[in-house]
Design a protein around this motif. Structure first.
Motif, PDB file in Angstrom:
ATOM      1  N   LEU A   1      12.373  -2.600  90.221  1.00  0.00           N
ATOM      2  CA  LEU A   1      13.280  -2.430  91.586  1.00  0.00           C
ATOM      3  C   LEU A   1      14.872  -3.006  91.014  1.00  0.00           C
ATOM      4  N   ARG A   2      14.870  -4.172  90.310  1.00  0.00           N
ATOM      5  CA  ARG A   2      16.061  -4.722  89.878  1.00  0.00           C
ATOM      6  C   ARG A   2      16.810  -3.799  89.200  1.00  0.00           C
ATOM      7  N   VAL A   3      16.320  -2.960  88.197  1.00  0.00           N
ATOM      8  CA  VAL A   3      16.964  -1.966  87.517  1.00  0.00           C
ATOM      9  C   VAL A   3      17.467  -0.862  88.289  1.00  0.00           C
ATOM     10  N   GLN A   4      16.763  -0.279  89.355  1.00  0.00           N
ATOM     11  CA  GLN A   4      17.156   0.804  89.986  1.00  0.00           C
ATOM     12  C   GLN A   4      18.266   0.316  91.092  1.00  0.00           C
ATOM     13  N   VAL A   5      18.151  -0.793  91.782  1.00  0.00           N
ATOM     14  CA  VAL A   5      18.948  -1.144  92.680  1.00  0.00           C
ATOM     15  C   VAL A   5      20.300  -1.557  91.956  1.00  0.00           C
ATOM     16  N   SER A   6      20.292  -2.292  91.217  1.00  0.00           N
ATOM     17  CA  SER A   6      21.495  -2.742  90.186  1.00  0.00           C
ATOM     18  C   SER A   6      22.296  -1.509  89.812  1.00  0.00           C
ATOM     19  N   ARG A   7      21.613  -0.868  89.258  1.00  0.00           N
ATOM     20  CA  ARG A   7      22.382   0.526  89.038  1.00  0.00           C
ATOM     21  C   ARG A   7      23.098   1.178  89.975  1.00  0.00           C
ATOM     22  N   ALA A   8      22.287   1.475  91.096  1.00  0.00           N
ATOM     23  CA  ALA A   8      22.958   2.191  92.195  1.00  0.00           C
ATOM     24  C   ALA A   8      23.947   1.447  92.753  1.00  0.00           C
ATOM     25  N   PHE A   9      23.792   0.166  93.161  1.00  0.00           N
ATOM     26  CA  PHE A   9      24.756  -0.607  93.830  1.00  0.00           C
ATOM     27  C   PHE A   9      26.001  -1.086  92.921  1.00  0.00           C
ATOM     28  N   ILE A  10      25.737  -1.375  91.890  1.00  0.00           N
ATOM     29  CA  ILE A  10      27.092  -1.357  90.770  1.00  0.00           C
ATOM     30  C   ILE A  10      27.891  -0.340  90.667  1.00  0.00           C
ATOM     31  N   ALA A  11      27.205   0.906  90.836  1.00  0.00           N
ATOM     32  CA  ALA A  11      27.794   2.184  90.629  1.00  0.00           C
ATOM     33  C   ALA A  11      28.756   2.566  92.145  1.00  0.00           C
ATOM     34  N   ALA A  12      28.230   2.322  92.967  1.00  0.00           N
ATOM     35  CA  ALA A  12      28.495   2.672  94.476  1.00  0.00           C
ATOM     36  C   ALA A  12      29.679   1.646  94.649  1.00  0.00           C
ATOM     37  N   ARG A  13      29.462   0.476  94.456  1.00  0.00           N
ATOM     38  CA  ARG A  13      30.520  -0.331  94.611  1.00  0.00           C
ATOM     39  C   ARG A  13      31.966  -0.147  93.998  1.00  0.00           C
ATOM     40  N   ALA A  14      31.435   0.197  92.614  1.00  0.00           N
ATOM     41  CA  ALA A  14      32.607   0.686  91.732  1.00  0.00           C
ATOM     42  C   ALA A  14      33.486   1.977  92.200  1.00  0.00           C
ATOM     43  N   LEU A  15      32.674   2.938  92.755  1.00  0.00           N
ATOM     44  CA  LEU A  15      33.243   4.197  93.109  1.00  0.00           C
ATOM     45  C   LEU A  15      34.234   3.895  94.542  1.00  0.00           C
ATOM     46  N   SER A  16      33.561   3.271  95.371  1.00  0.00           N
ATOM     47  CA  SER A  16      34.175   2.722  96.519  1.00  0.00           C
ATOM     48  C   SER A  16      35.349   1.890  96.325  1.00  0.00           C
ATOM     49  N   GLN A  17      35.456   0.980  95.315  1.00  0.00           N
ATOM     50  CA  GLN A  17      36.666   0.176  95.110  1.00  0.00           C
ATOM     51  C   GLN A  17      37.725   1.018  94.416  1.00  0.00           C
ATOM     52  N   GLY A  18      37.012   2.351  93.515  1.00  0.00           N
ATOM     53  CA  GLY A  18      37.957   2.879  92.699  1.00  0.00           C
ATOM     54  C   GLY A  18      38.968   3.943  93.783  1.00  0.00           C
ATOM     55  N   LEU A  19      38.248   4.601  94.726  1.00  0.00           N
ATOM     56  CA  LEU A  19      38.725   5.337  95.624  1.00  0.00           C
ATOM     57  C   LEU A  19      39.749   4.570  96.482  1.00  0.00           C
ATOM     58  N   ALA A  20      39.287   3.546  96.775  1.00  0.00           N
ATOM     59  CA  ALA A  20      40.381   2.509  97.565  1.00  0.00           C
ATOM     60  C   ALA A  20      41.675   2.182  96.805  1.00  0.00           C
ATOM     61  N   THR A  21      41.414   1.912  95.661  1.00  0.00           N
ATOM     62  CA  THR A  21      42.465   1.590  94.715  1.00  0.00           C
ATOM     63  C   THR A  21      43.163   2.888  94.412  1.00  0.00           C
ATOM     64  N   GLY A  22      42.621   3.985  94.296  1.00  0.00           N
ATOM     65  CA  GLY A  22      43.528   5.344  93.988  1.00  0.00           C
ATOM     66  C   GLY A  22      44.412   5.517  95.231  1.00  0.00           C
ATOM     67  N   ARG A  23      43.853   5.300  96.396  1.00  0.00           N
ATOM     68  CA  ARG A  23      44.607   5.405  97.760  1.00  0.00           C
ATOM     69  C   ARG A  23      45.825   4.611  97.650  1.00  0.00           C
ATOM     70  N   ASP A  24      45.606   3.377  97.360  1.00  0.00           N
ATOM     71  CA  ASP A  24      46.839   2.489  97.250  1.00  0.00           C
ATOM     72  C   ASP A  24      47.749   2.449  96.288  1.00  0.00           C
ATOM     73  N   ILE A  25      47.320   3.071  95.043  1.00  0.00           N
ATOM     74  CA  ILE A  25      47.969   3.360  94.006  1.00  0.00           C
ATOM     75  C   ILE A  25      49.072   4.618  94.393  1.00  0.00           C
ATOM     76  N   VAL A  26      48.715   5.583  95.047  1.00  0.00           N
ATOM     77  CA  VAL A  26      49.234   7.010  95.487  1.00  0.00           C
ATOM     78  C   VAL A  26      50.305   6.401  96.528  1.00  0.00           C
ATOM     79  N   ASN A  27      49.802   5.573  97.284  1.00  0.00           N
ATOM     80  CA  ASN A  27      50.729   5.048  98.507  1.00  0.00           C
ATOM     81  C   ASN A  27      51.915   4.254  98.006  1.00  0.00           C
ATOM     82  N   LYS A  28      51.540   3.497  96.969  1.00  0.00           N
ATOM     83  CA  LYS A  28      52.860   2.714  96.476  1.00  0.00           C
ATOM     84  C   LYS A  28      53.668   3.471  95.516  1.00  0.00           C
TER      85      LYS A  28
END
Length: 351
Positions: free
Chosen positions: A219-246
């Protein structure tokens, strides 16, 4: 991954194509159908100038000496000093408006993708928790409701991690299993009354006892992989939005304005309002005006590639839907394993 969040459109923002697009848009700015300039008359210039909403009070009727010009060539001209200054301000406004309009699609794309992905993933967590509550309430009844806070805390911490909190997923899951083993150990040994110290001792030796078998690791392997990737994608999309805006909040310096005038309005001052700038001149001007943005080109493309790699992992080996669905299933599997092996586990714990 749901099609609602799949990144099916390439989120690229290469500066060179933007320059080309700006050239195409801005080359049309202020132009009319081709009309030959009639001698030294400034009639065409006055007409275009008036169409832009400016007074022709200072506009010459015929060409005059251009010694007063600061930005355009100082030959014969149809522009007064005031006209040149007005057109310089107009060229800056035209440029900034073109940049804003051509970057709006990208900004909107990042904003919408981030919102949709965030809503989707949070819904997955909510559904996973709801599924667990329903399954365990039906299976264990009052025993589950009395210990529901153990499971609630797990999902609180998972949400906190996804939201960017300073949380270790390994520690979150480890703490969950430690609290759970204390509850289940009492459940499978109803004939005994254990002290808190004894249960804490069992919890501390869970790694040796392995009361839940191999389930916690899986469970640790499966949850960690998914949550780490999901957080990275969410933060990446937000960062991309902010970069374009600036990156699209520009100011045009004096050299940029001079170049813009040369390609857009100096022909107007020469009495040839229908003359369009050549492509190479336009590109050179845009490169100068967008020099800082051009420096981001390589890093931006690397950033976009990284986002795609993360999104592909979420669709494949790090599938977040399977990870969310598996939490309740694997926890149930772990409890069943401990129930089925309660005698051997209790024997090891008593040694």
């Amino acid at each position: 991954m749901s099609s609602a969040v799949r990144m099916d459109t390439r989120l690229n923002f290469p500066v060179y194509p933007l320059m080309v697009l700006l050239c195409a848009v801005c080359a049309l700015s202020g132009t009319r159908s081709a009309v030959a300039s009639s001698g030294r008359s400034c009639a065409d210039t006055r007409q275009v100038y008036a169409e832009k909403g400016y007074s022709t009070g200072t506009a010459p009727l015929t060409q005059i000496s251009g010694e007063h010009l600061r930005l355009c060539p100082q030959d014969y001209t149809c522009c007064s000093s005031q006209m040149e200054e007005t057109l310089a301000l107009q060229s800056e406004r035209d440029f900034l408006k073109a940049v804003e309009e051509n970057s709006q699609f990208l900004l909107t794309t990042f904003t919408q993708r981030h919102r949709r992905f965030d809503e989707f993933f949070r819904e997955l967590i909510d559904l996973s928790e709801k599924s667990m509550n329903q399954m365990f309430t039906k299976t264990y009844g009052r025993l589950f409701t009395q210990n529901a806070h153990v499971f609630q805390e797990l999902f609180v911490e998972l949400r906190r991690y996804y939201s960017g909190g300073s949380v270790s997923l390994s520690e979150v899951l480890s703490d969950f299993w430690s609290r759970l083993v204390e509850r289940v150990f009492s459940l499978v040994n109803p004939q005994y009354q254990f002290s808190e110290d004894y249960l804490e001792c069992v919890s501390k030796h869970a790694e040796q006892l392995q009361p839940f078998g191999d389930v916690p690791r899986r469970l640790r392997v499966q949850v960690s992989r998914a949550f780490i990737a999901a957080r990275a994608l969410s933060q990446g999309l937000a960062t991309g939005r902010d970069i374009v805006n600036k990156a699209t909040k520009l100011t045009a310096d004096s050299e940029c304005v001079r170049g813009l005038m040369r390609q857009w309005y100096c022909p107007l001052c020469r009495g040839m309002p229908s003359l369009r700038p050549c492509h190479s001149l336009c590109l050179n001007v845009m490169k100068g005006c967008l020099a800082n943005q051009g420096d981001l080109d390589t890093e931006w493309n690397n950033f976009i590639d990284a986002l795609y790699q993360v999104s592909e992992k979420l669709e494949g080996p790090f599938n977040m839907e399977l990870a969310a669905d598996s939490i309740s299933v694997k926890v149930s599997e772990a409890i069943m394993h401990m129930q089925e092996n309660s005698v051997s586990i209790s024997t090891k714990a008593s040694r």
